[in-house]
Design an enzyme around this catalytic site. Structure first.
Site, PDB file in Angstrom:
ATOM      1  CE  LYS A  41      -0.800  -4.121  -6.948  1.00  0.00           C
ATOM      2  NZ  LYS A  41      -0.863  -3.634  -5.579  1.00  0.00           N
ATOM      3  CG  ASN A  42      -2.078  -0.390  -7.515  1.00  0.00           C
ATOM      4  OD1 ASN A  42      -2.217  -1.426  -6.862  1.00  0.00           O
ATOM      5  ND2 ASN A  42      -0.946   0.296  -7.533  1.00  0.00           N
ATOM      6  CB  CYS A  90       4.423  -2.915  -0.415  1.00  0.00           C
ATOM      7  SG  CYS A  90       4.083  -3.979  -1.809  1.00  0.00           S
ATOM      8  NE  ARG A 110       1.712   1.921   1.707  1.00  0.00           N
ATOM      9  CZ  ARG A 110       1.351   1.052   0.777  1.00  0.00           C
ATOM     10  NH1 ARG A 110       1.696  -0.197   0.885  1.00  0.00           N
ATOM     11  NH2 ARG A 110       0.634   1.409  -0.261  1.00  0.00           N
ATOM     12  CG  ASP A 140       3.638   1.460  -7.349  1.00  0.00           C
ATOM     13  OD1 ASP A 140       4.136   1.708  -6.239  1.00  0.00           O
ATOM     14  OD2 ASP A 140       2.410   1.329  -7.523  1.00  0.00           O
ATOM     15  NE  ARG A 181       0.295  -7.705  -2.432  1.00  0.00           N
ATOM     16  CZ  ARG A 181       0.666  -6.459  -2.119  1.00  0.00           C
ATOM     17  NH1 ARG A 181       1.799  -6.244  -1.510  1.00  0.00           N
ATOM     18  NH2 ARG A 181      -0.112  -5.435  -2.382  1.00  0.00           N
TER      19      ARG A 181
HETATM   20  C1  LIG Z   1      -3.289  -0.404  -3.909  1.00  0.00           C
HETATM   21  C2  LIG Z   1      -2.718   0.837  -4.453  1.00  0.00           C
HETATM   22  O1  LIG Z   1      -3.336   1.512  -5.267  1.00  0.00           O
HETATM   23  N1  LIG Z   1      -1.488   1.128  -4.081  1.00  0.00           N
HETATM   24  C3  LIG Z   1      -0.818   2.270  -4.639  1.00  0.00           C
HETATM   25  C4  LIG Z   1      -1.237   3.509  -3.897  1.00  0.00           C
HETATM   26  O2  LIG Z   1      -0.925   3.315  -2.539  1.00  0.00           O
HETATM   27  P1  LIG Z   1      -1.522   4.283  -1.458  1.00  0.00           P
HETATM   28  O3  LIG Z   1      -2.887   4.710  -1.873  1.00  0.00           O
HETATM   29  O4  LIG Z   1      -1.347   3.626  -0.153  1.00  0.00           O
HETATM   30  O5  LIG Z   1      -0.524   5.513  -1.570  1.00  0.00           O
HETATM   31  P2  LIG Z   1      -0.797   7.031  -1.209  1.00  0.00           P
HETATM   32  O6  LIG Z   1      -0.853   7.821  -2.469  1.00  0.00           O
HETATM   33  O7  LIG Z   1      -1.951   7.106  -0.292  1.00  0.00           O
HETATM   34  O8  LIG Z   1       0.513   7.391  -0.403  1.00  0.00           O
HETATM   35  C5  LIG Z   1       1.277   8.547  -0.686  1.00  0.00           C
HETATM   36  C6  LIG Z   1       1.905   9.053   0.592  1.00  0.00           C
HETATM   37  O9  LIG Z   1       0.875   9.536   1.437  1.00  0.00           O
HETATM   38  C7  LIG Z   1       1.012   9.014   2.737  1.00  0.00           C
HETATM   39  N2  LIG Z   1      -0.335   8.905   3.330  1.00  0.00           N
HETATM   40  C8  LIG Z   1      -1.317   8.244   2.650  1.00  0.00           C
HETATM   41  C9  LIG Z   1      -2.584   8.129   3.174  1.00  0.00           C
HETATM   42  C10 LIG Z   1      -2.846   8.697   4.436  1.00  0.00           C
HETATM   43  O10 LIG Z   1      -3.956   8.610   4.974  1.00  0.00           O
HETATM   44  N3  LIG Z   1      -1.836   9.352   5.084  1.00  0.00           N
HETATM   45  C11 LIG Z   1      -0.584   9.480   4.564  1.00  0.00           C
HETATM   46  O11 LIG Z   1       0.291  10.079   5.185  1.00  0.00           O
HETATM   47  C12 LIG Z   1       1.677   7.655   2.522  1.00  0.00           C
HETATM   48  O12 LIG Z   1       2.298   7.162   3.692  1.00  0.00           O
HETATM   49  C13 LIG Z   1       2.642   7.988   1.408  1.00  0.00           C
HETATM   50  O13 LIG Z   1       3.816   8.538   1.952  1.00  0.00           O
HETATM   51  O14 LIG Z   1      -0.515   4.635  -4.429  1.00  0.00           O
HETATM   52  C14 LIG Z   1       0.905   4.546  -4.262  1.00  0.00           C
HETATM   53  C15 LIG Z   1       1.517   5.835  -4.777  1.00  0.00           C
HETATM   54  O15 LIG Z   1       1.326   5.954  -6.137  1.00  0.00           O
HETATM   55  C16 LIG Z   1       1.425   3.309  -4.983  1.00  0.00           C
HETATM   56  O16 LIG Z   1       2.783   3.144  -4.686  1.00  0.00           O
HETATM   57  C17 LIG Z   1       0.675   2.056  -4.534  1.00  0.00           C
HETATM   58  O17 LIG Z   1       1.015   0.967  -5.367  1.00  0.00           O
HETATM   59  C1  LIG Z   2       2.748  -0.754  -3.089  1.00  0.00           C
HETATM   60  C2  LIG Z   2       1.945  -1.514  -3.839  1.00  0.00           C
HETATM   61  O1  LIG Z   2       0.828  -2.167  -3.411  1.00  0.00           O
HETATM   62  P1  LIG Z   2       0.084  -1.931  -2.010  1.00  0.00           P
HETATM   63  O2  LIG Z   2      -0.329  -0.494  -2.031  1.00  0.00           O
HETATM   64  O3  LIG Z   2      -1.065  -2.872  -1.995  1.00  0.00           O
HETATM   65  O4  LIG Z   2       1.090  -2.213  -0.946  1.00  0.00           O
HETATM   66  C3  LIG Z   2       2.244  -1.691  -5.255  1.00  0.00           C
HETATM   67  O5  LIG Z   2       1.336  -2.060  -6.023  1.00  0.00           O
HETATM   68  O6  LIG Z   2       3.398  -1.454  -5.663  1.00  0.00           O
END
Ligand SMILES: CC(=O)N[C@H]1[C@@H](OP(=O)(O)OP(=O)(O)OC[C@H]2O[C@@H](n3ccc(=O)[nH]c3=O)[C@H](O)[C@@H]2O)O[C@H](CO)[C@@H](O)[C@@H]1O
Ligand SMILES: C=C(OP(=O)(O)O)C(=O)O
Length: 422
Positions: A22-23, A117, A122, A306, A398
């Site tokens: 998915k991701n 989620c 985030r 995850d 999802r």
């Molecule tokens: C759709 C998707 O691919 N989702 C995945 C993606 O989420 P996602 O890309 O949102 O996760 P991130 O790796 O960005 O988040 C890691 C950390 O960085 C923080 N952060 C992130 C961006 C930002 O601009 N500022 C900031 O502070 C977040 O709040 C979090 O604490 O990677 C996560 C970590 O492996 C997974 O759990 C999610 O399933």
């Molecule tokens: C946190 C997840 O998805 P999303 O980043 O879309 O919330 C997930 O795939 O576990």
């Protein structure tokens, strides 16, 4: 609204085919915006998130066509107004990644802040920082990001202050069409990032280093269409591996990249689960007792956040106390009180959960709170005595393709029913 009903206590026995990730799939879909040629993605998982993002892309002007054999054809020949409304973006995180490609291709965009989620604050500051470094002018108002790059994007040297999967991908999705070279440092190294880079390179991009912490991108003037196969879902793989370990039995997970889950294989091995890695399959078996093993989530190649909820469900069955530390998201223990309804003994203190086992879980009514939390309840229910009813399963839909089919093919007693008939 649908519910899932599970009668636990049966070991799993059989073969589970693993779907595309998915991701990865979602970011690959966003890449389709970067070219006026067709992008054909194979091994696409049939998931609610893919459908939602397809709707958003269609609104942006992309022809979206589901094809036989789990393929999705996306053709952004001409694009509409670059506007991504709240209703289509709020449902998931990945939809925000259309922003960079829209700026790169159309020079401007208005995109709602994302949902996803509810596992922490985030923010998207790192995404915006990267896009600004590439030359986008960004302003936030009324829950929307308004971005402009009247002179186009320009390559930049970006050092991420913390590792972010989404921001790394977003920077790549914009920098491929920027003028000149971009160097991204302190990048996330998740396999989904290498998958995205592979697809973008097949479209004519020049990216090196994806999968390491430094990615270099030579911008190109235009990208072409391509055919790409989505990498297998390592989170789904980990989930079914843990399900087999929790319920007992012997399961083969087919169509996987075993290297994507080393942190999990290591922990499961130490917990007493038998694991045999093949070239593109993994055999999981458990007949004896489980041992408690501490775990901490980390960016790849560490243990994935995850799979944290699923691991917590497993540790309720292990002998001893295990400490689970969540280091990625600040509010990702919502499954703990739901697991407690089944009899789990879990104390949450800040970013640590202490799980004491083994407990004899008993079926109960529980509620899915987010995607991976939901599936941890299913895993606990498989190991429990009696009937568990999981409601709010739209979270599950999802991210898990044909969950009930895959588990019932291995002997689980699991079915979906609508709440009205309950
Ligand atoms: C759709 C998707 O691919 N989702 C995945 C993606 O989420 P996602 O890309 O949102 O996760 P991130 O790796 O960005 O988040 C890691 C950390 O960085 C923080 N952060 C992130 C961006 C930002 O601009 N500022 C900031 O502070 C977040 O709040 C979090 O604490 O990677 C996560 C970590 O492996 C997974 O759990 C999610 O399933
Ligand atoms: C946190 C997840 O998805 P999303 O980043 O879309 O919330 C997930 O795939 O576990």
């Amino acid at each position: 609204m649908d519910q899932i009903v599970i009668r636990g206590g049966r070991p799993l026995q059989g073969v589970i085919p693993i779907s595309g990730a998915k991701n990865s799939a979602l970011k690959l879909m966003a890449a389709a915006l970067l070219t006026d040629g067709p992008l054909v993605l194979s091994r696409m998982p049939r998931l609610a998130d893919v459908r939602f993002l397809g709707q958003l892309l269609a609104r942006l002007g992309v022809e979206v066509e589901e094809q036989a054999g789990a393929r999705l054809r996306l053709h952004a020949r001409d694009l509409n107004e670059p506007f991504a409304p709240y209703d289509l973006v709020r449902k998931m995180r990945a939809s925000f990644n259309v922003l960079g490609p829209l700026i790169a291709r159309q020079g401007r965009a208005r995109v709602s802040l994302p949902g996803g989620c509810a596992i922490g604050a985030r923010p998207v500051n790192l995404h915006l920082m990267a896009l600004e470094a590439l030359g986008a002018e960004i302003e936030l108002s009324e829950g929307y990001v308004n971005a402009r790059a009247p002179k186009g994007l320009t390559g930049a040297h970006i050092v991420f202050p913390m590792v972010s999967v989404g921001a790394t991908e977003h920077a790549m999705l914009a920098a491929v069409l920027a003028r000149g070279q971009s160097v991204l440092e302190h990048c996330a190294r998740e396999p989904e990032i290498a998958d995205l880079a592979g697809c973008l390179n097949a479209m004519g991009a020049k990216i090196t280093g994806a999968g390491t912490d430094t990615i270099t991108i030579e911008g190109v003037e235009r990208l072409n269409g391509a055919d790409w196969t989505v990498t297998p879902d390592r989170i789904e793989t980990g989930t079914y591996a843990i399900a087999a370990a929790a319920a007992g039995g012997r399961v083969r997970l087919e169509g996987v990249v075993p290297d994507h889950n080393h942190a999990l294989w290591d922990l499961l091995g130490r917990a007493g689960v038998e694991i045999a890695l093949g070239a593109d399959h993994v055999d999981i078996a458990r007949s004896g007792p489980l041992r408690a093993v501490d775990m901490q989530t980390e960016p790849f190649p560490g243990f994935p956040t995850d799979v944290q909820a699923q691991y917590m469900a497993l540790m309720t069955q292990a002998d001893g106390a295990s400490v689970i530390r969540e280091t990625i998201f600040e509010n990702r223990f919502m499954h703990a009180p739901e697991l407690a309804r089944l009899g789990a003994r879990i104390d949450v203190r800040g970013n640590e959960a202490i799980v004491r086992g083994p407990v004899k879980l008993k079926g109960a009514q529980v509620m899915a709170t987010d995607l991976r939390a939901s599936v941890s309840l299913v895993i606990a229910a498989l190991a429990a005595e009696g009937e568990t009813v999981v409601s709010r399963i739209y979270h599950l839909d999802r991210g898990f393709e044909r969950l009930e089919d895959k588990l019932s093919a291995c002997g689980a007693d699991i079915a979906r029913r609508s709440e009205e008939t309950a």
